[in-house]
Design an enzyme around this catalytic site. Structure first.
Site, PDB file in Angstrom:
ATOM      1  CD  GLU A 178      36.455  38.526  40.641  1.00 52.94           C
ATOM      2  OE1 GLU A 178      36.978  40.016  40.071  1.00 52.94           O
ATOM      3  OE2 GLU A 178      35.933  37.904  40.908  1.00 52.94           O
ATOM      4  CG  ASP A 214      46.207  46.037  41.799  1.00 55.33           C
ATOM      5  OD1 ASP A 214      45.219  45.759  42.035  1.00 55.33           O
ATOM      6  OD2 ASP A 214      46.822  45.400  40.710  1.00 55.33           O
ATOM      7  CB  THR A 270      35.181  41.116  36.491  1.00 54.02           C
ATOM      8  OG1 THR A 270      35.323  41.367  34.396  1.00 54.02           O
ATOM      9  CG2 THR A 270      35.834  39.714  36.681  1.00 54.02           C
ATOM     10  CD  GLU A 309      40.792  40.779  34.989  1.00 60.71           C
ATOM     11  OE1 GLU A 309      39.387  40.597  35.800  1.00 60.71           O
ATOM     12  OE2 GLU A 309      41.173  41.371  34.282  1.00 60.71           O
ATOM     13  CG  LEU A 330      35.243  49.643  39.828  1.00 61.70           C
ATOM     14  CD1 LEU A 330      34.646  51.359  38.619  1.00 61.70           C
ATOM     15  CD2 LEU A 330      36.031  49.613  40.049  1.00 61.70           C
TER      16      LEU A 330
END
Length: 594
Positions: free
Chosen positions: A462, A183, A424, A268, A465
């Site tokens: 996805e 973020d 993820t 999420e 990192l």
């Protein structure tokens, strides 16, 4: 070499009986410049248009247009020539999307850096990328007050994305940005919501010590009418209805292909059990987040109804940065194995599933009939996966143990809404993780994806990192097609799509960009970019009404563990980054002599 194919379609009723010729360059459709465009059943028309055609001003009129035509809507159109694609290999095509920067729309609701984003989007398009994903922040759009929505900046962004020939995945981001890994900006919840929290701090998730987390509203207020007469679920529903109303042209044009519904922190479906702003550091087990007055009251009722009014919420589960073995709850023969512990964990995880189910039901109502997919994201909590208690998963709300599948019930819930299961940490390998954290990202991905496929879901994913190396890309490629390509057609297990996190200057730098382009090509099974989603079995029909709600017994039935599907040792579409290895070696050699 770029393959070019002409499409000729009738424009009768628009500009007389003339014909409009479009060109497909590698599958992308380029439109002639027109002033105000509408698309109905594959026919392009400009109301009142005669004589000279003016160029479009996207910033003044961010009007959506059909960016591609499906063959069933345009019978006169022809598909790309046979030499462009191998149809059998095209069935192995996994589309690639790229997540846009978190702050692409500023806190002041302004699309600030249009020239830079336009340049970057064109580079993505040149790399063969299929589309982009963007957070549509609640804290920005509804910042001025209840039901005061301002979509103007996002309309300008969407128009630019479309102009660049990219499809769009839109996230309904009902969480705060800031405090999670990666973020880079801070975007809080709407101020008027935070103001309510000043007088009633229990609207936020709360840990056992009473620390509040303003990242996302607690599940406990889902049905509490304390937000100017609305419940949290009603606020989310109204937001999505307004999005549909204000983005209807983009939806009708087929520009927006899926709506990912934010269901918790970082978008999420989970509890905010591990948050940097609370002092959490990897690989801490995190903390349960159910000590606000609303959830405490709900648990008390549930325990009383179960015949155990004396049971309370856990008080022996440790703190954010503890290890499982240092706590009574997660340790050897810990509380999690007792009747009381099992009751709590079932309640805690079921609350999460019901939360997702309720909001997705509202999303289904909001976008009913649109040619769009719904999606939900599940977090990849890979640390402590190889410990008996799976402590980090349990505090996040995923009741997953060796003898209990905590993810397949979520997949079953998603199946009633025809939603994509987005997971993820696709890029992670066990060998790259800390040994003391007992991580198992490879086994976790294998378990979760297998459960999604068994529930007949479209599974997407996805990376957690940002990675720019061949090892990370090769792991994603392996997970996208666990048993490789099928030269005779569609593989039995294949991901519906992969979103790369995230667009940045670093991604577009020389060698990074070069290897990324190779990655996209390999995801496409060595086929050219294909604009027609139907050609690789991704047709999107009108969204149907959600199926009936599953009984709790049906969801609990999905907790029975089943062996995951087999996975190959490595991808058969491997990227050999020889140049990158040599470049790194040269840099290291030079650094030795500095």
């Amino acid at each position: 070499m770029v393959n070019t194919t002409s499409i000729v379609c009738s424009t009768q009723g628009c500009w007389g009986s003339d014909k409009l010729r479009l060109r497909l360059c590698g599958g992308a459709v380029f439109h002639p410049p027109i002033d105000r465009v509408e698309c109905v059943q594959g026919v392009v028309k400009a109301p009142g248009q005669t004589g000279r055609i003016n160029s479009v001003d996207i910033m003044k009129i961010p009007k959506a247009v059909a960016s591609e035509f499906s063959t069933d809507e345009m019978p006169e159109a022809t598909s790309p020539t046979a030499s462009t694609y191998d149809e059998r290999m095209l069935a192995n095509y996994v589309p690639v999307y790229v997540m846009l920067p978190l702050g692409v729309i500023s806190n002041d609701n302004v699309f600030e850096d249009r020239p830079k984003i336009e340049r970057q989007l064109k580079e993505l398009r040149a790399a063969g990328v299929d589309g982009v994903m963007v957070d549509v922040w609640w804290g920005i759009v509804e910042s001025n007050g209840p039901k005061q929505y301002d979509w103007s900046a996002y309309r300008n962004l969407f128009a630019l994305v479309q102009e660049c020939g990219l499809k769009l995945q839109a996230i309904m981001s009902f969480h705060r940005c800031g405090g999670n890994v990666g973020d880079e900006v801070t975007i809080p919840l709407p101020k008027w919501v935070l103001d309510i929290g000043e007088t009633d701090p229990d609207i936020f998730y709360t840990n056992r010590k009473g620390n509040r987390n303003e990242e996302y509203l607690t599940i406990g207020v889902d049905n509490q009418p304390i937000f100017d007469g609305r419940t949290a679920v009603q606020m989310y529903s109204d937001y999505m209805k307004s999005f549909r109303e204000n983005m209807s042209d983009f939806l009708e044009a087929g520009h927006i292909i899926d709506i990912e519904v934010g269901l918790g922190p970082a978008g999420e479906l989970r509890y905010p059990s591990y948050t940097g702003t609370q002092g959490w550091i990897f690989p801490g087990i995190g903390e349960f987040q159910c000590y606000d007055k609303y959830l405490e009251a709900e648990f008390k009722v549930a325990a009383t109804n179960a015949g155990h009014p004396e049971w309370g919420l856990p008080d022996n589960a440790g703190e954010y940065n503890d290890t499982p073995g240092s706590t009574e709850f997660f340790g050897l023969n810990g509380t999690y194995l007792t009747e009381k512990g099992k009751f709590f964990l079932t309640w805690y995880s079921n609350k999460l599933i019901n939360h997702g189910d309720e909001i997705l039901d509202e999303a289904n109502k909001a976008f009913l009939g649109c040619k769009v997919k719904l999606a939900a994201k599940i977090a990849g909590i890979h640390w402590w996966y190889k410990s008996p208690s799976h402590a980090a998963e349990l505090t996040s709300g995923y009741y997953n143990l060796r003898d209990r599948d905590g993810y397949r019930p979520i997949a079953r819930m998603l199946s009633r809404h025809y939603a994509i299961f987005n997971f993820t940490c696709l890029e992670m390998r066990n060998s790259e993780q800390r040994a003391d954290a007992k991580c198992g990202p490879q086994e976790l991905v294998q378990q979760v994806l297998s459960g999604g496929w068994r529930e007949q879901l479209e599974v997407a994913g996805e990376n957690a990192l940002s990675r720019y190396d061949s090892n990370g890309y090769n792991q994603i490629l392996l997970n996208a097609r666990p048993n490789g390509v099928d030269k005779d057609g569609k593989p039995e297990q294949i991901m519906y799509g992969v979103t790369y996190l995230r667009l940045s200057d670093e991604l577009l730098k020389d060698q990074n960009y070069k290897i990324f382009k190779t990655f996209v090509k390999k995801m496409h099974a060595d086929q050219d970019y294909c604009a027609d989603m139907g050609m690789y079995n991704h047709q999107i029909g009108p969204l149907e009404r959600s199926k009936p709600k599953f009984a709790m017994e049906d969801l609990l039935d999905a907790t029975k563990p089943i062996e995951p599907f087999p996975w190959g040792e490595e991808t058969d579409m491997k990227i050999d980054d020889f140049e990158g290895v040599i470049s790194n070696l040269i840099r290291k050699l030079f650094s030795m002599f500095k």
